[in-house]
Design an enzyme around this catalytic site. Structure first.
Site, PDB file in Angstrom:
ATOM      1  N   GLY A   1     -12.910   2.395  -1.271  1.00 54.13           N
ATOM      2  CA  GLY A   1     -11.500   2.018  -1.396  1.00 54.13           C
ATOM      3  C   GLY A   1     -11.309   0.769  -2.237  1.00 54.13           C
ATOM      4  O   GLY A   1     -10.282   0.109  -2.163  1.00 54.13           O
TER       5      GLY A   1
ATOM      6  N   TYR B   1      -3.842  12.363   0.488  1.00 51.88           N
ATOM      7  CA  TYR B   1      -3.169  11.500  -0.492  1.00 51.88           C
ATOM      8  C   TYR B   1      -2.085  12.273  -1.255  1.00 51.88           C
ATOM      9  O   TYR B   1      -0.922  11.844  -1.274  1.00 51.88           O
ATOM     10  CB  TYR B   1      -4.197  10.866  -1.436  1.00 51.88           C
ATOM     11  CG  TYR B   1      -3.606   9.850  -2.384  1.00 51.88           C
ATOM     12  CD1 TYR B   1      -3.563   8.499  -2.060  1.00 51.88           C
ATOM     13  CD2 TYR B   1      -3.059  10.247  -3.604  1.00 51.88           C
ATOM     14  CE1 TYR B   1      -3.002   7.567  -2.926  1.00 51.88           C
ATOM     15  CE2 TYR B   1      -2.496   9.331  -4.476  1.00 51.88           C
ATOM     16  CZ  TYR B   1      -2.484   7.993  -4.132  1.00 51.88           C
ATOM     17  OH  TYR B   1      -1.921   7.066  -4.989  1.00 51.88           O
TER      18      TYR B   1
ATOM     19  N   GLU C   1       0.837  -1.210   0.000  1.00 55.19           N
ATOM     20  CA  GLU C   1       0.000   0.000   0.000  1.00 55.19           C
ATOM     21  C   GLU C   1       0.866   1.251   0.000  1.00 55.19           C
ATOM     22  O   GLU C   1       1.843   1.342   0.761  1.00 55.19           O
ATOM     23  CB  GLU C   1      -0.889  -0.037   1.247  1.00 55.19           C
ATOM     24  CG  GLU C   1      -2.297   0.417   0.993  1.00 55.19           C
ATOM     25  CD  GLU C   1      -3.061  -0.481   0.032  1.00 55.19           C
ATOM     26  OE1 GLU C   1      -3.115  -0.147  -1.170  1.00 55.19           O
ATOM     27  OE2 GLU C   1      -3.610  -1.496   0.493  1.00 55.19           O
TER      28      GLU C   1
ATOM     29  N   SER D   1     -13.625   2.212  -7.254  1.00 54.47           N
ATOM     30  CA  SER D   1     -14.795   2.506  -8.087  1.00 54.47           C
ATOM     31  C   SER D   1     -14.401   3.440  -9.234  1.00 54.47           C
ATOM     32  O   SER D   1     -14.878   3.285 -10.360  1.00 54.47           O
ATOM     33  CB  SER D   1     -15.916   3.110  -7.239  1.00 54.47           C
ATOM     34  OG  SER D   1     -15.446   4.222  -6.511  1.00 54.47           O
TER      35      SER D   1
ATOM     36  N   ASP E   1      -4.447   0.697  -9.522  1.00 54.11           N
ATOM     37  CA  ASP E   1      -5.874   0.427  -9.677  1.00 54.11           C
ATOM     38  C   ASP E   1      -6.264   0.230 -11.139  1.00 54.11           C
ATOM     39  O   ASP E   1      -7.009  -0.689 -11.488  1.00 54.11           O
ATOM     40  CB  ASP E   1      -6.696   1.569  -9.061  1.00 54.11           C
ATOM     41  CG  ASP E   1      -6.372   1.772  -7.578  1.00 54.11           C
ATOM     42  OD1 ASP E   1      -5.614   0.951  -7.022  1.00 54.11           O
ATOM     43  OD2 ASP E   1      -6.870   2.746  -6.993  1.00 54.11           O
TER      44      ASP E   1
HETATM   45  C1  GAF Z   1      -5.298   4.564  -4.179  1.00 53.31           C
HETATM   46  C2  GAF Z   1      -4.502   4.974  -5.407  1.00 53.31           C
HETATM   47  F1  GAF Z   1      -5.352   5.216  -6.458  1.00 53.31           F
HETATM   48  C3  GAF Z   1      -3.482   3.900  -5.790  1.00 53.31           C
HETATM   49  O1  GAF Z   1      -2.692   4.331  -6.864  1.00 53.31           O
HETATM   50  C4  GAF Z   1      -2.605   3.543  -4.581  1.00 53.31           C
HETATM   51  O2  GAF Z   1      -1.660   4.545  -4.343  1.00 53.31           O
HETATM   52  C5  GAF Z   1      -3.460   3.277  -3.344  1.00 53.31           C
HETATM   53  O3  GAF Z   1      -4.389   4.321  -3.089  1.00 53.31           O
HETATM   54  C6  GAF Z   1      -2.624   3.097  -2.096  1.00 53.31           C
HETATM   55  O4  GAF Z   1      -1.843   1.964  -2.205  1.00 53.31           O
HETATM   56  O5  GAF Z   1      -6.069   3.442  -4.439  1.00 53.31           O
END
Ligand code: GAF
Length: 400
Positions: A139, A237, A44, A142, A187
């Site tokens: 999370g 983020y 992560e 989507s 993702d």
């Molecule tokens: C979100 C982000 F979109 C992914 O790229 C990744 O950084 C994640 O958070 C954390 O691991 O889903």
């Protein structure tokens, strides 16, 4: 919890989307496509640091049905859960002088972003309906599943080269420019390239992926949605990503993928204590993810579970992206006999946990989590690794 079989669930979404399409546009759509959400098993906040991730595609999908149309105006209706109105968006195809910009409603920005970054031009205009079983803000990606569904739909209107990595990168770019989230590649990558019965160990530097089998009938992957909304569009983020990039620069590395724990100790005096903790998480998590993939290949579930818990603790204490509800859900899961591991999954600040358990422990795990001292009410998905984006049906000869 997953009740119907996944194919039936997708079929129901498509039928509903077709009905809404007929109601709005007075005819049947030509094509239906879908793209899955994902759960990340471990790794992560490593993707934008060029590290490893280990996600799998879900049976939860975003569906898009539609057809090309004449003229320049695209019309899209959503029946997916969305935080904003209206549910219909009409916009002009982009031109060189008039690129598509974000605006209202917010859900349509994901569609516009992908149209803007589609790799072949000129696209025809289209009419479409979107439906989804991926919970919004859970999370479970989507937004990536929506972007990849849109791209897959556009491929039916105007084929591109079929390069899967380029497709994932175009969808990631859409998220950056039109949703304002500087996400990594995980993702979109797994939503494009997911493989039934497998998790993917993705090297986010080379963008190479290794499929790791994950189809043991004795094992269950349980997702618990805290139902605490997770939003990556806030400042947390982007600020994590910035901290990592600044730390890499201070340490003289092109990314934290190149940094070792020794490098971190050597740079300790030049990093503030928060940044130090962030970097430590990234270095250790990348290493943990590679180890976890090996453990999974060997069927060493105890070891895998231990690494999951270490990952959660690091996200809670060093990267500081967990929240009390996720911590409670993980603690509750780990109290049950037969649970190998549990952790928060995805960006954090709410959303879901993922737990790996013996299949005969499923019922007691869910019951135990339900009784946890927890103010919200969690929901559960039992899931298996699914395929990435795909065309579901072409209802008539496609026009080209
Ligand atoms: C979100 C982000 F979109 C992914 O790229 C990744 O950084 C994640 O958070 C954390 O691991 O889903």
């Amino acid at each position: 919890m997953m009740g119907r079989n996944p194919a039936d669930e997708v079929g129901i979404l498509v039928a509903e989307a077709r009905r809404v399409y007929r109601d709005n546009f007075g005819e049947d759509p030509l094509v239906a496509v879908c793209a899955p959400g994902r759960v990340n098993l471990i790794g992560e906040h490593t993707d934008y640091n060029e590290g490893f991730v280990l996600p799998m595609a879900l049976h939860l999908v975003t569906v898009m049905v539609g057809s090309r149309t004449s003229g320049n105006i695209c019309s899209v209706v959503t029946i997916a859960e969305s935080a904003d109105e209206p549910k219909r968006a009409d916009f002009n195809l982009p031109t060189e002088n008039n690129p598509l910009k974000g605006g209202q409603p917010v859900w349509a920005n994901y569609v516009k972003g992908v149209v803007q970054h589609y790799r072949v031009k000129p696209l025809p205009a289209f009419k479409a309906v979107i439906a989804s079983s991926v919970p919004l803000g859970g999370g479970l990606s989507s937004s990536a599943s929506l972007e990849v569904a849109v791209y897959t739909f556009l491929q039916q209107l105007l084929p591109d080269s079929g390069d899967q990595i380029a497709k994932a990168l175009a969808c990631q770019k859409a998220e950056h420019t039109h949703a304002g989230v500087p996400c990594g590649i995980m993702d979109q990558f797994i939503s494009v390239l997911g493989k039934e019965g497998h998790a993917l160990l993705i090297d986010c530097r080379s963008l190479e992926a290794t499929a790791v089998p994950l189809a043991d009938p004795g094992l269950v992957i349980l997702i618990t949605n805290s139902n605490v909304r997770h939003e990556l569009t806030g400042s947390e983020y982007p600020s994590r990503r910035k901290q990592c990039e600044e730390a890499a620069a201070i340490m003289g590395k092109s990314s934290l993928r190149d940094a070792t724990l020794q490098d971190l100790e050597d740079a300790k005096d030049r990093l503030d204590s928060v940044t130090y903790r962030r970097v430590r998480h990234v270095i250790e998590e990348t290493e943990r993810t590679a180890k976890a993939a090996e453990a999974l290949k060997e069927g060493a579930y105890q070891e895998f579970g231990k690494l999951m818990v270490e990952s959660h603790n690091s996200l809670r204490d060093l990267y500081e992206v967990s929240c009390p509800e996720l911590d409670i859900l993980v603690t509750a899961a780990m109290e049950v006999d037969g649970v190998f591991g549990s952790r928060m999954t995805g960006g954090g600040f709410g959303g879901c946990t993922v737990s790996l358990l013996q299949s005969d422990a499923t019922e007691r795990t869910i019951n135990h989590i339900k009784q946890a001292r927890y103010s919200g009410s969690p929901t559960f998905y039992i899931t298996t690794p699914s395929d990435g984006a795909r065309v579901l049906s072409v209802f008539e000869e496609n026009q080209s």
